[in-house]
Scaffold this motif. Structure first.
Motif, short mmCIF file in Angstrom:
data_model
loop_
_atom_site.label_atom_id
_atom_site.label_comp_id
_atom_site.label_asym_id
_atom_site.label_seq_id
_atom_site.Cartn_x
_atom_site.Cartn_y
_atom_site.Cartn_z
N UNK A 275 -4.57 -6.24 1.33
CA UNK A 275 -6.23 -5.90 0.48
C UNK A 275 -7.38 -7.23 0.65
N UNK B 137 -3.13 6.10 -13.60
CA UNK B 137 -3.81 5.18 -13.05
C UNK B 137 -4.24 4.09 -14.55
N UNK C 185 -1.02 5.10 -3.76
CA UNK C 185 -2.10 6.31 -3.99
C UNK C 185 -2.87 6.52 -3.42
N UNK C 186 -3.49 6.25 -2.69
CA UNK C 186 -4.25 6.89 -1.31
C UNK C 186 -5.38 6.07 -2.15
N UNK C 187 -6.27 5.73 -2.96
CA UNK C 187 -7.23 4.97 -3.84
C UNK C 187 -8.05 4.49 -2.80
N UNK C 188 -7.53 2.97 -1.94
CA UNK C 188 -7.69 2.38 -1.52
C UNK C 188 -7.30 2.44 -0.47
N UNK C 189 -7.74 1.33 0.47
CA UNK C 189 -7.40 1.81 2.34
C UNK C 189 -7.19 0.50 2.05
N UNK D 195 -3.21 1.25 -5.96
CA UNK D 195 -3.77 1.71 -5.93
C UNK D 195 -4.00 2.66 -4.38
N UNK E 184 -10.96 -8.46 -0.43
CA UNK E 184 -12.56 -7.33 -1.42
C UNK E 184 -13.03 -8.96 -1.03
#
Lengths: 244, 319
Positions: B9, B80, B48-52, B45, B11
């Motif tokens: 990930x 969370x 759990x699919x909250x962030x790609x 995250x 950012x």
């Protein structure tokens, strides 16, 4: 599909769990009354119809609907419940739709509570109730369009004030896109078809057509497709935010 | 049940999670450790699919989290970070809302809520709005919400943060009780928690796994592993120090005076068991021993030595 209902219920109940709903409804009704009776001189017109009343709806919605819409997503993002909501096994479009419908239903209730004015004109004279029903329908559709724009913008930020201000500006442009203020900006350089297209986005034009009692399919399609467009954009924005 | 492959990930210019791969099987309780900002929450995250993810993928019970999000999310119970919940709802309303979204209806939903309320000891505050609850109760509402549908995979971001020692104990007991049937990931700052509930500990630093093993294995990396601590009266300090230092299995010795006692810690050479030698020595020399114990190792010390910047630098130069 069956997950829309629990989210709708939760959202709708949330309005009434805080003073928000009551404050909003009271101010909505007071403002409607004030504009209709004092600014619009409802009684002096001596005409038993509600065109004065409905004439102010776009301008009131311009400020009141963004106030409802601003919290839709910004609040979830700020409080962290967004993470909870989006990790539940619910398709994103269902969440977006449920939130929109709950807010729309709430505005519908506020709008329905203006019924005394409808009773009043019927007591005073013989208005065309068909036109009034059409106007209410048009008003609700227009509120839905404002709301969809606001929901979409609320999804872009965690800051409710920003969401409110930007929504008011965007809604304002949509409201008056048929007016010289907007058109003059494009007239100098834009080709005529574009100019016509821009002016056809005017909420005022479509709403006044409906509230004249003419329910033209094109006006209905305009509002419904605008709602669909902004809700789709809402889904896309929430999804894009996942990518950080 | 949880399979992570090359999960990354970014950012902007910051890489929060860097090519992380991990598998968690049923029956495992994986303790996810790391300094703040190491990428623990970001990883959770993404699972759990909250962030790609920017790259790589995560699968839960065979369902790809990105491609088949709904099925994956249905199999996950997620707490969370900060245990967010709708403050305007009462605990009961909130749990019923979650139950309904998870597909339970009417009496079944109420029975589910009843059962998790019992497990998380929320009976007393059920009809209080969540905004007015104390931190500990809020956390337990979040836990109740996560286990409501009895998920095969449980992911909890700092489940015991803000709880008092009794509550911590009961949450840990609860996690242990569920462990056999589930795959569990728990992130925590509390190293004692890892020893108490985890079957496996993974330490991540700057988005990468720097250690992966049972808590015992991690402990054996500690300087304190197999070390022996002995306390004798201050008067005997010099003889004790020299005699212990002379033992062949002893690598080094540290000592400090304390309340008239002198406490010596002897560090073992690699894989030597010191306690027998030291106790035999003490008996032979007829020392007045007040305390004698073998150290299992100190997890916090292992944690620090793996995750500090110095350690990172020396790793980099060694590579």
């Amino acid at each position: 599909m069956n997950q829309i209902w629990p989210i709708f219920k939760r959202e709708f109940a949330a309005y009434f769990a805080t003073p928000l709903a009551y404050v909003f409804i009271v101010i909505f009704l007071l403002a409607m009354g004030a504009f209709t009776f004092y600014v619009g001189r409802f009684f002096d017109n001596g005409i038993a119809d509600l065109s004065v009343f409905f004439g102010y709806h776009p301008w009131l919605y311009l400020f009141l609907v963004p106030a409802i819409a601003m919290r839709l997503w910004a609040e979830e993002r700020r409080s962290g419940t967004m993470e909870l909501l989006l990790t539940l096994p619910v398709p994103l479009w269902a969440t977006v739709t449920a939130k929109f419908l709950a807010a729309w239903a709430f505005i519908a209730i506020a709008l329905a509570l203006t019924f005394p004015i409808w009773l009043t004109v019927n007591y005073l004279g013989n208005p065309d109730n068909g036109v009034i029903v059409a106007s209410y329908l048009g008003s609700l559709l227009m509120a839905g369009a404002y709301l969809a724009i606001g929901a979409c913008i609320s999804a872009t930020t965690g800051n409710q004030v920003i969401a409110f201000v930007v929504t008011v500006v965007v809604c304002f442009l949509f409201t008056i896109s048929g007016a010289p203020l907007v058109l003059d900006f494009f007239r100098a350089w834009a080709p005529l078809p574009l100019l016509t297209a821009i002016s056809s986005f005017s909420f005022l034009t479509h709403f006044s057509a409906i509230s004249a009692g003419v329910i033209d399919l094109r006006d209905l399609i305009f509002f419904f497709s605008l709602i669909a467009l902004f809700l789709t954009a809402n889904v896309v924005i929430v999804d894009l935010k996942k990518s950080g | 049940m949880i399979e992570i492959e090359g999960l990354t990930k970014r950012f902007g210019p910051v890489t929060a999670v860097n090519d992380l791969s991990l598998r968690v099987a049923k029956g495992e309780v994986l303790g996810f450790l790391g300094p703040n900002g190491a990428g623990k929450s970001t990883t959770m995250k993404m699972i759990t699919g909250f962030l790609a993810p920017s790259a790589g993928r995560a699968r839960v019970c065979g369902h790809d989290v990105e491609m088949d999000a709904i099925a994956a999310q249905a199999a996950i119970g997620y707490l969370p970070e900060g245990a967010p919940a709708y403050g305007d709802m009462t605990a009961r309303q909130f749990l019923l809302f979650i139950a309904e979204i998870r597909g339970f209806k009417g009496t079944v939903a109420r029975a589910r809520v009843q059962s998790v309320v019992g497990k998380t000891e929320l009976e007393g505050v059920l009809d209080q709005s969540i905004a007015t609850l104390s931190k500990g109760f809020k956390r337990r509402v979040g836990l109740a919400q996560a286990i409501l549908h009895d998920p095969p995979v449980l992911i909890m971001d700092e489940p015991t943060d803000g709880l008092d020692p009794n509550q911590k104990h009961s949450v840990r007991t609860m996690i242990r009780a569920m462990a056999a049937e589930k795959a569990i990931i728990v992130s925590t700052h509390l190293l004692e928690e890892v020893e108490a509930i985890c079957t496996r500990a993974v330490i991540i630093d700057r988005g990468q796994i720097v250690a992966d093993g049972t808590p015992g294995e991690l402990l054996s990396r500690s300087r304190y592993h197999n070390a022996v601590t002995i306390a004798v009266p201050e008067a005997q300090r010099d003889t004790v120090l020299t005699k212990i230092k002379a033992l062949p299995a002893v690598a080094s010795v540290e000592g400090a005076g304390h309340d008239g006692l002198f406490v010596v810690t002897a560090f073992a050479r690699k894989s030597a068991l010191l306690i027998e030698d030291v106790s035999a020595l003490a008996v032979r020399e007829k020392w007045d021993v007040r305390e004698l114990r073998a150290e299992a190792g100190r997890l916090d010390e292992v944690f620090r030595s793996i995750t500090t910047h110095d350690a990172a630098r020396s790793r980099a130069s060694a590579a």
